[in-house]
Design an enzyme around this catalytic site. Structure first.
Site: not given
Ligand code: GUN
Length: 284
Positions: A53, A97, A120
């Site tokens: 990211k 996350q 998200d």
């Molecule tokens: N863990 C796995 N996929 C995601 C996601 O799209 N967002 C977040 N915050 N955590 C994740």
């Protein structure tokens, strides 16, 4: 063989390029989009994801504010950090996350994020707005699927869509987005009777189960569009929920794993972050 192997890497690159143009316009106006990622614990997969990211943020022109916290972090500390990012005008998007360690309360932590910084689409306000058909951040993976369909000129309107999996991260928001796009949607799960039969009704079949290769040719109507959201580690390989080699010959379009839906999730996160920065500017 399917006419179309949907190239998620290429579509994701286009989404990032479009987000980069918008980010540049914001920077020209004196606003640098900012994304805060909060990672708790030392899960290697999550750590790798957060590193990727950061790379995406660099490419798009988004400033990263990353916080990596130890696995024994308390709820109070976590929510204090979220509060600080909520208050920080340089941060336009906050991503916690998931999963977080089990001693922590995920629901409370997500609800703590300011809804306008929820890139998200997991905050109850975002989900509620989505259910009501109002503008909201959409969860990145399901929105990534919608973007793949748009990129392939596939209009869900009037089509039968079957979503296998009812998770709050993928299955449920996926169903809502397909409804908004005027598909007729069925959501299947572990208690569905005759799952292969229901799946065979699908013009668009979305597999989000987390079981390697479960969806084989007996689940697929010839000519269907098959979207594989699964990312399962089998030995040292990543495999989807769809048995690609068996399904690709009868599908009209299919996403591979890796290189299908996977790259889209992070690309949509970039787009959502830029959109949150634009909205912050507009609300000033
Ligand atoms: N863990 C796995 N996929 C995601 C996601 O799209 N967002 C977040 N915050 N955590 C994740």
């Amino acid at each position: 063989m399917a006419d179309t192997i949907i190239d998620g890497k290429a579509v994701a690159a286009r989404v990032r390029a479009a987000a980069a143009l918008r980010a540049r316009a914001l920077r020209d106006a004196g606003i640098e989009p900012g994304l805060a990622v909060v990672l708790v614990g030392d899960d290697p997969a999550s750590g790798a994801y957060v590193t990727m990211k950061e790379r995406d943020c660099d490419e798009v022109g988004i400033r990263s504010f990353d916080t990596r916290l130890p696995s024994d972090t308390t709820q109070e500390t976590l929510e204090g950090i979220i509060d600080a990012f909520n208050e920080d005008p340089a941060v336009h998007g906050i991503l916690l996350q998931l999963p977080i360690p089990r001693h922590l309360d995920t629901e409370s932590a997500i609800a703590r994020i300011s809804p306008e910084k929820d890139v998200d689409g997991f905050h109850p306000v975002s989900i509620g707005r989505m259910v009501r058909g109002l503008p909201a951040a959409h969860a990145c993976t399901p929105e990534g699927v919608m973007e793949l369909l748009r990129a392939c000129d596939i209009d869900p309107a009037g089509k039968r869509a079957v979503v296998v999996g009812r998770s709050v991260l993928v299955g449920k928001p996926m169903a809502l987005l397909l409804i908004e796009a005027n598909a007729t949607v069925t959501v299947c799960h572990s208690r569905t009777v005759d799952l292969p039969g229901v799946c065979r009704e699908a013009d668009i079949l979305v597999a989000a189960i987390g079981r390697p290769g479960m969806i084989d040719e007996t689940y697929v109507k010839p000519g269907a569009i098959v979207i594989d959201v699964g990312i399962n580690r089998v030995g040292d390989r990543l495999v989807g929920d769809v048995a690609f080699d068996r399904v690709a010959p009868i599908a009209s379009a299919i996403t591979p794993v890796p290189g299908g839906v996977g790259p889209m999730t992070r690309a949509i996160l970039m787009a959502n972050t830029v959109a949150a920065a634009e909205a912050a500017v507009e609300s000033k």
